[in-house]
Motif scaffolding. Structure first.
Motif, PDB file in Angstrom:
ATOM      1  N   THR A   6     107.647 -53.633  32.007  1.00  0.00           N
ATOM      2  CA  THR A   6     108.698 -53.443  31.013  1.00  0.00           C
ATOM      3  C   THR A   6     109.631 -52.337  31.490  1.00  0.00           C
ATOM      4  O   THR A   6     109.453 -51.781  32.577  1.00  0.00           O
ATOM      5  N   VAL A  32     108.169 -58.255  30.005  1.00  0.00           N
ATOM      6  CA  VAL A  32     108.576 -58.216  28.596  1.00  0.00           C
ATOM      7  C   VAL A  32     109.475 -56.996  28.452  1.00  0.00           C
ATOM      8  O   VAL A  32     109.004 -55.856  28.605  1.00  0.00           O
ATOM      9  N   ALA A  33     110.770 -57.196  28.191  1.00  0.00           N
ATOM     10  CA  ALA A  33     111.694 -56.060  28.219  1.00  0.00           C
ATOM     11  C   ALA A  33     112.710 -56.177  27.088  1.00  0.00           C
ATOM     12  O   ALA A  33     112.970 -57.272  26.575  1.00  0.00           O
ATOM     13  N   PRO A  34     113.309 -55.060  26.705  1.00  0.00           N
ATOM     14  CA  PRO A  34     114.341 -55.106  25.653  1.00  0.00           C
ATOM     15  C   PRO A  34     115.518 -55.979  26.081  1.00  0.00           C
ATOM     16  O   PRO A  34     115.892 -55.995  27.249  1.00  0.00           O
ATOM     17  N   VAL A  53     111.983 -63.124  20.293  1.00  0.00           N
ATOM     18  CA  VAL A  53     111.672 -63.163  21.727  1.00  0.00           C
ATOM     19  C   VAL A  53     112.353 -64.375  22.347  1.00  0.00           C
ATOM     20  O   VAL A  53     112.250 -65.486  21.812  1.00  0.00           O
ATOM     21  N   TYR A  69     110.397 -62.251  29.170  1.00  0.00           N
ATOM     22  CA  TYR A  69     110.607 -62.297  27.726  1.00  0.00           C
ATOM     23  C   TYR A  69     111.578 -61.173  27.345  1.00  0.00           C
ATOM     24  O   TYR A  69     111.305 -60.006  27.619  1.00  0.00           O
ATOM     25  N   VAL A  71     113.184 -59.101  24.311  1.00  0.00           N
ATOM     26  CA  VAL A  71     112.804 -58.766  22.938  1.00  0.00           C
ATOM     27  C   VAL A  71     113.907 -57.911  22.301  1.00  0.00           C
ATOM     28  O   VAL A  71     114.422 -57.001  22.941  1.00  0.00           O
ATOM     29  N   ASP A  77     107.874 -51.492  21.514  1.00  0.00           N
ATOM     30  CA  ASP A  77     107.696 -52.831  20.936  1.00  0.00           C
ATOM     31  C   ASP A  77     107.297 -53.842  22.006  1.00  0.00           C
ATOM     32  O   ASP A  77     106.448 -54.716  21.778  1.00  0.00           O
ATOM     33  N   CYS A  78     107.956 -53.748  23.164  1.00  0.00           N
ATOM     34  CA  CYS A  78     107.714 -54.725  24.235  1.00  0.00           C
ATOM     35  C   CYS A  78     106.274 -54.678  24.720  1.00  0.00           C
ATOM     36  O   CYS A  78     105.655 -55.718  24.964  1.00  0.00           O
ATOM     37  N   GLY A  82     103.884 -57.688  23.939  1.00  0.00           N
ATOM     38  CA  GLY A  82     103.404 -58.310  25.177  1.00  0.00           C
ATOM     39  C   GLY A  82     101.899 -58.429  25.185  1.00  0.00           C
ATOM     40  O   GLY A  82     101.338 -59.506  25.420  1.00  0.00           O
TER      41      GLY A  82
END
Ligand code: MN
Length: 256
Positions: A6, A32-34, A53, A69, A71, A77-78, A82
């Motif tokens: 992330t 999984v990243a913003p 997502v 992903y 997000v 959060d990620c 995740g």
């Protein structure tokens, strides 16, 4: 081995793509990243609105095509979503970065990059946060190569529960990096922190910035290591309480 990757610069950031390509050589990776940049959000999480997502094809050149992903939340959060919802298994390691800009000393409290690593240790997972000491025309190569080396070591040796590595890499070609120093975070202060300007209606507003001061010139600190051309690796724990003050403050006999 499975690594969750992330960052706080967002799913489109080059540092994330370089990191995913490099770690993809040694493990399965899930990104999984913003969905947009969330630098300096600290450890914020999203509780008052739903998280969404979306799949994003990442421009990772080496190896297999990679989908990440995106997000609509923060780095913390990620990591949470995740691990708890998207990956289907617990990762062996969480790596956050590669951040555009350093995360040194007390600045780690503000950093989304570092907070993602903190979220991982809260979830009981070893983690690494990686940043490069540059904001313009950033070359992520040296940081990516070192991330792979350190990730491989952590996967082999593990880390004590509740600890992670905060890594800062000087912005110079791989062959000009002087080595690796294991450091402690120093104290960072800023000079001329607020610039006062005037808006179109004549009202003052303030912009937070300032020039960095590193009052701590101990070579054991992260800032000095990076300034001298070394990669800084700080082992961090989030055991915040001051043990030796407990008995002393009990002796105050505080009552209502
Ligand atoms: Mn950032």
């Amino acid at each position: 081995m499975h690594i969750l990757i992330t960052n706080d610069d967002g799913i489109l950031a080059a540092g994330l793509h370089v990191l995913a390509a490099e770690l993809g050589e040694v493990a399965d990776v899930t990104v999984v990243a913003p969905e947009r940049e969330r630098s300096a959000v600290g450890h914020a999480i999203t509780v008052h609105k739903p998280l969404r997502v979306n799949d994003v094809a990442l421009p990772v050149t080496a190896g297999e095509p990679l989908t990440g992903y995106a997000v609509n939340g923060t780095p913390s959060d990620c990591v949470k979503i995740g691990v708890e919802a998207l990956m289907g298994e617990r990762p062996d390691l969480v790596v956050s970065g590669i951040n555009r800009g350093p995360n040194l000393g007390t600045d780690i409290f503000y950093s989304g990059t570092v907070s993602a690593a903190v979220e991982a240790i809260i979830l009981g997972l070893p983690s690494i946060a990686v940043s490069v000491d540059a904001f313009e025309n950033v070359d992520y190569r040296a940081a990516a190569v070192f991330s792979r080396t350190l990730a491989t070591k952590v996967l082999a040796h593990g880390l004590p529960p509740g600890t992670f590595f905060n890594v800062n890499v000087p912005h110079r070609p791989l062959e000009e990096i002087k080595g690796v120093r294991i450091t402690r975070p120093g104290v960072r202060r800023y000079r001329d922190v607020f610039e006062q300007r005037t808006d179109l209606k004549g009202k003052a507003y303030y912009w937070l910035g300032g020039d960095v001061l590193d009052p701590d010139d101990d070579p054991e600190t992260d800032s000095v290591a990076v300034k001298e051309g070394f990669i800084s690796v700080s082992p961090i724990q989030f055991d915040l309480y001051k043990k030796d003050l407990i008995e002393a403050v009990r002796a105050w006999n505080l009552t209502l």
